[in-house]
Design an enzyme around this catalytic site. Sequence first.
Site, PDB file in Angstrom:
ATOM      1  N   ASN A   1       0.016   4.057   9.486  1.00 17.20           N
ATOM      2  CA  ASN A   1      -0.417   2.654   9.399  1.00 17.20           C
ATOM      3  C   ASN A   1       0.631   1.772  10.058  1.00 17.20           C
ATOM      4  O   ASN A   1       1.655   2.260  10.515  1.00 17.20           O
ATOM      5  CB  ASN A   1      -0.668   2.258   7.936  1.00 17.20           C
ATOM      6  CG  ASN A   1       0.572   2.465   7.085  1.00 17.20           C
ATOM      7  OD1 ASN A   1       1.586   1.799   7.282  1.00 17.20           O
ATOM      8  ND2 ASN A   1       0.516   3.417   6.160  1.00 17.20           N
TER       9      ASN A   1
ATOM     10  N   ASP B   1      -3.243   6.880   1.716  1.00 13.63           N
ATOM     11  CA  ASP B   1      -4.021   7.298   0.541  1.00 13.63           C
ATOM     12  C   ASP B   1      -4.519   8.729   0.682  1.00 13.63           C
ATOM     13  O   ASP B   1      -4.732   9.412  -0.310  1.00 13.63           O
ATOM     14  CB  ASP B   1      -5.214   6.349   0.342  1.00 13.63           C
ATOM     15  CG  ASP B   1      -4.738   4.974  -0.115  1.00 13.63           C
ATOM     16  OD1 ASP B   1      -3.729   4.936  -0.861  1.00 13.63           O
ATOM     17  OD2 ASP B   1      -5.343   3.963   0.276  1.00 13.63           O
TER      18      ASP B   1
ATOM     19  N   LYS C   1      -2.173  21.894  18.914  1.00 13.44           N
ATOM     20  CA  LYS C   1      -2.930  20.698  19.319  1.00 13.44           C
ATOM     21  C   LYS C   1      -4.421  21.037  19.393  1.00 13.44           C
ATOM     22  O   LYS C   1      -4.790  22.067  19.982  1.00 13.44           O
ATOM     23  CB  LYS C   1      -2.407  20.238  20.683  1.00 13.44           C
ATOM     24  CG  LYS C   1      -2.964  18.930  21.131  1.00 13.44           C
ATOM     25  CD  LYS C   1      -2.358  18.530  22.462  1.00 13.44           C
ATOM     26  CE  LYS C   1      -3.140  17.366  23.034  1.00 13.44           C
ATOM     27  NZ  LYS C   1      -2.879  17.144  24.438  1.00 13.44           N
TER      28      LYS C   1
ATOM     29  N   PRO D   1      -0.905  12.170  -3.750  1.00 14.40           N
ATOM     30  CA  PRO D   1      -0.470  11.767  -5.100  1.00 14.40           C
ATOM     31  C   PRO D   1      -0.020  10.313  -5.078  1.00 14.40           C
ATOM     32  O   PRO D   1       0.507   9.839  -4.063  1.00 14.40           O
ATOM     33  CB  PRO D   1       0.709  12.698  -5.386  1.00 14.40           C
ATOM     34  CG  PRO D   1       1.164  13.189  -4.066  1.00 14.40           C
ATOM     35  CD  PRO D   1      -0.021  13.175  -3.151  1.00 14.40           C
ATOM     36  N   ASP D   2      -0.243   9.605  -6.187  1.00 16.46           N
ATOM     37  CA  ASP D   2       0.238   8.223  -6.289  1.00 16.46           C
ATOM     38  C   ASP D   2       1.669   8.272  -6.824  1.00 16.46           C
ATOM     39  O   ASP D   2       1.899   8.558  -8.008  1.00 16.46           O
ATOM     40  CB  ASP D   2      -0.683   7.407  -7.208  1.00 16.46           C
ATOM     41  CG  ASP D   2      -0.357   5.925  -7.117  1.00 16.46           C
ATOM     42  OD1 ASP D   2       0.841   5.568  -7.175  1.00 16.46           O
ATOM     43  OD2 ASP D   2      -1.295   5.120  -6.949  1.00 16.46           O
ATOM     44  N   ILE D   3       2.606   8.020  -5.948  1.00 24.27           N
ATOM     45  CA  ILE D   3       4.037   8.181  -6.280  1.00 24.27           C
ATOM     46  C   ILE D   3       4.442   7.187  -7.373  1.00 24.27           C
ATOM     47  O   ILE D   3       5.078   7.541  -8.369  1.00 24.27           O
ATOM     48  CB  ILE D   3       4.901   7.970  -5.012  1.00 24.27           C
ATOM     49  CG1 ILE D   3       4.470   8.967  -3.922  1.00 24.27           C
ATOM     50  CG2 ILE D   3       6.381   8.110  -5.328  1.00 24.27           C
ATOM     51  CD1 ILE D   3       5.059   8.699  -2.542  1.00 24.27           C
TER      52      ILE D   3
ATOM     53  N   PHE E   1       3.975  -2.853  -5.058  1.00 23.98           N
ATOM     54  CA  PHE E   1       3.495  -3.814  -4.067  1.00 23.98           C
ATOM     55  C   PHE E   1       1.993  -3.610  -3.900  1.00 23.98           C
ATOM     56  O   PHE E   1       1.506  -2.475  -3.987  1.00 23.98           O
ATOM     57  CB  PHE E   1       4.187  -3.596  -2.714  1.00 23.98           C
ATOM     58  CG  PHE E   1       5.392  -4.468  -2.541  1.00 23.98           C
ATOM     59  CD1 PHE E   1       6.534  -4.228  -3.276  1.00 23.98           C
ATOM     60  CD2 PHE E   1       5.383  -5.533  -1.651  1.00 23.98           C
ATOM     61  CE1 PHE E   1       7.658  -5.042  -3.143  1.00 23.98           C
ATOM     62  CE2 PHE E   1       6.493  -6.351  -1.502  1.00 23.98           C
ATOM     63  CZ  PHE E   1       7.627  -6.103  -2.244  1.00 23.98           C
TER      64      PHE E   1
ATOM     65  N   LYS F   1      -4.399  -3.754 -10.388  1.00 27.16           N
ATOM     66  CA  LYS F   1      -3.502  -2.664  -9.987  1.00 27.16           C
ATOM     67  C   LYS F   1      -2.293  -2.596 -10.911  1.00 27.16           C
ATOM     68  O   LYS F   1      -1.851  -1.528 -11.311  1.00 27.16           O
ATOM     69  CB  LYS F   1      -3.048  -2.909  -8.541  1.00 27.16           C
ATOM     70  CG  LYS F   1      -2.593  -1.684  -7.837  1.00 27.16           C
ATOM     71  CD  LYS F   1      -2.554  -1.901  -6.344  1.00 27.16           C
ATOM     72  CE  LYS F   1      -3.933  -1.870  -5.710  1.00 27.16           C
ATOM     73  NZ  LYS F   1      -3.920  -2.037  -4.280  1.00 27.16           N
TER      74      LYS F   1
ATOM     75  N   LYS G   1      -1.612   0.771 -13.079  1.00 28.07           N
ATOM     76  CA  LYS G   1      -0.413   1.601 -12.869  1.00 28.07           C
ATOM     77  C   LYS G   1       0.639   1.359 -13.952  1.00 28.07           C
ATOM     78  O   LYS G   1       1.737   1.905 -13.882  1.00 28.07           O
ATOM     79  CB  LYS G   1       0.173   1.338 -11.472  1.00 28.07           C
ATOM     80  CG  LYS G   1      -0.808   1.679 -10.343  1.00 28.07           C
ATOM     81  CD  LYS G   1      -0.120   1.871  -9.002  1.00 28.07           C
ATOM     82  CE  LYS G   1      -1.152   1.951  -7.881  1.00 28.07           C
ATOM     83  NZ  LYS G   1      -0.682   2.566  -6.670  1.00 28.07           N
TER      84      LYS G   1
HETATM   85  O1  C5P Z   1      -2.995   1.618  -4.993  1.00 29.55           O
HETATM   86  P1  C5P Z   1      -2.245   1.030  -3.845  1.00 29.55           P
HETATM   87  O2  C5P Z   1      -1.979   1.997  -2.737  1.00 29.55           O
HETATM   88  O3  C5P Z   1      -2.763  -0.261  -3.330  1.00 29.55           O
HETATM   89  O4  C5P Z   1      -0.837   0.668  -4.515  1.00 29.55           O
HETATM   90  C1  C5P Z   1       0.200   0.141  -3.795  1.00 29.55           C
HETATM   91  C2  C5P Z   1       1.489   0.414  -4.501  1.00 29.55           C
HETATM   92  O5  C5P Z   1       1.572   1.772  -4.916  1.00 29.55           O
HETATM   93  C3  C5P Z   1       2.682   0.239  -3.589  1.00 29.55           C
HETATM   94  O6  C5P Z   1       3.773  -0.135  -4.403  1.00 29.55           O
HETATM   95  C4  C5P Z   1       2.873   1.619  -3.003  1.00 29.55           C
HETATM   96  O7  C5P Z   1       4.200   1.833  -2.546  1.00 29.55           O
HETATM   97  C5  C5P Z   1       2.532   2.501  -4.175  1.00 29.55           C
HETATM   98  N1  C5P Z   1       1.891   3.778  -3.798  1.00 29.55           N
HETATM   99  C6  C5P Z   1       2.541   4.969  -4.027  1.00 29.55           C
HETATM  100  N2  C5P Z   1       1.931   6.162  -3.725  1.00 29.55           N
HETATM  101  C7  C5P Z   1       0.698   6.186  -3.201  1.00 29.55           C
HETATM  102  C8  C5P Z   1       0.019   4.982  -2.946  1.00 29.55           C
HETATM  103  C9  C5P Z   1       0.646   3.798  -3.255  1.00 29.55           C
HETATM  104  O8  C5P Z   1       3.698   4.935  -4.514  1.00 29.55           O
HETATM  105  N3  C5P Z   1       0.154   7.333  -2.907  1.00 29.55           N
END
Ligand code: C5P
Length: 401
Positions: free
Chosen positions: A213, A282, A292, A308-310, A326, A340, A344
Site C-alpha cells: 500500500n 489485511d 515469476k 493476523p491482527d497484530i 491507528f 474499532k 480491539k
Molecule cells: O482494522 P484496521 O486494519 O483498520 O486497524 C488498524 C489498526 O490496527 C492500526 O493500528 C494497525 O497498525 C493495526 N493492525 C495490525 N495488524 C493488522 C491490521 C491492522 O496491527 N493485521
Amino acid sequence: MRGIMEQTKAKHIVIGITGGIAAYKAAELLRLLMKQGMEVQVAMTEAACHFITPATLQGLSGRPVLTTQWDNTGNGMAHINLSRAADAIVIAPATADFIAKLAHGLANDLLSSLCLARNCPLLIAPAMNREMWQNAATQRNIAQLVADGIQVLGPDCGIQACGEEGMGRMLEAERLAQNIAAFFQPKQLSGKKILITAGPTYEAIDAVRGITNRSSGKMGYAIAQAALEQGAKVVLVSGPTALAKPQGAQGVDVTSAAQMFEAVKQRASDCDIFIAVAAVADYRVAQPREQKIKKSAATLTLELVPNPDILAHVAGLPNPPFCVGFAAESENLAKYAEQKRRAKKLPLLVGNLAQQAIGSDDNELVLFDGNGSHILPRTDKLALARLLMQHIAQRYEGANK
Ligand code: C5P
C-alpha cells in the site's frame, strides 16, 4: 493539552557561529528554529565572518549580529546580557579550536566570553576534518565538555569539504533543529519502553511481485522520534520505507505482515506502550510462487487469506502494554474509529482520513478514548507526533496510577 509550539515559541536561542566551512549551514538552522517559533540571536567569531556574512544572518534573524566585544554601544556587557536572555546557546559549527577554548575556559572574544559567562544550557555541533576530530587532543576536549554537561550534537560521517571522508561533518541543519527542539521537550516517558510498528507491509505474489500500500512510514517514524524526545527507549518495527530511522531508535526491518507479527510477538511482553501505526495488509497470498508467474491469456486468480491482527493480539495479551491503534478511514471516521477502538479493546485510537494522511507530510488527527474524541488540527507529522506523544504520556500515566 500543552502544545509543542507552546514549548518552543518563546524560547530564545543564541546561535554562535565559529570559523568553519559548515558556517553556511547555520543560515538554514536559523531559519528552521525560527519556523518552530523560536527567537534567534546570532553571535559570530571573527573567523566565521570569512565564511558567511553577518548581513545574511541579520537579514534572516531580523536582529543585529554580534561579532565583537569591543562594540561601544550599550553597557559593554554583551557577553552577560546575551546569555541572561537566552534559554540555550547553540554553537554551530563548533570548530576544533573553539572546542579547545570551551574545554579550557578561555574567553578572549565575544562568543567564548559569552559561553563562559552563561547561566543556560550549551549545545555544540562540531565540524572539522576527520583527522582533527580523531586527534587525541580533540577527543580529550570533547570528553571534558561532556563531563561539564555540554550537549554534543554529532558530528556526522561522510564526505568532507577537504575531499576526505569520515567523522567530522556537521549534522545537517534539519537534524540539528530537531535535536534542539527535542532538548526542550518534557521528558515524561523517561526510561519507558515503547514498541512501534510503522510503514506498509509487502505480501509476495511471486518472486518479483507483491501486494502493498502507499503508506510512507512518515507518521510512525515521527512518533518514534517524538517518543525518543520524551526520554523513551524505542523499538521501531518497520515495513519497507525509504526513511532513515530516528537516531537512538532500535530498528527492526521486516517485509511481510507475518514477519511484523513475529517481531512484535517477541517484544510485546517487554514493553510499556505499544503503538501500532503500520498499515498492515489485511490479506496475503495463500501460496506465493517461488518463481515469476508467466504471462498468459488465461485469467489469473489469486487466493488471499487474512493476516493476523497484530494490534488485537497484543491488546488481548493477559498483561497488555498500553495499546494505541491507528485507523485510516475514507469516510465516517468517527463511527468506524470508535467501533474499532471498542472491538480491539484499546484505551486510545488515533483516527485520520486515509486520503489526507497516506504519504503526505502533514495530517490532521482525531483521538478517540474513553472520554470521547478531540482533534489535533492539521500540521506537519512531527509536530502532530509530539502532541500525540504528550497525550499518550498523560493517558499512560493516568492508566498506571
Ligand atoms: O482494522 P484496521 O486494519 O483498520 O486497524 C488498524 C489498526 O490496527 C492500526 O493500528 C494497525 O497498525 C493495526 N493492525 C495490525 N495488524 C493488522 C491490521 C491492522 O496491527 N493485521
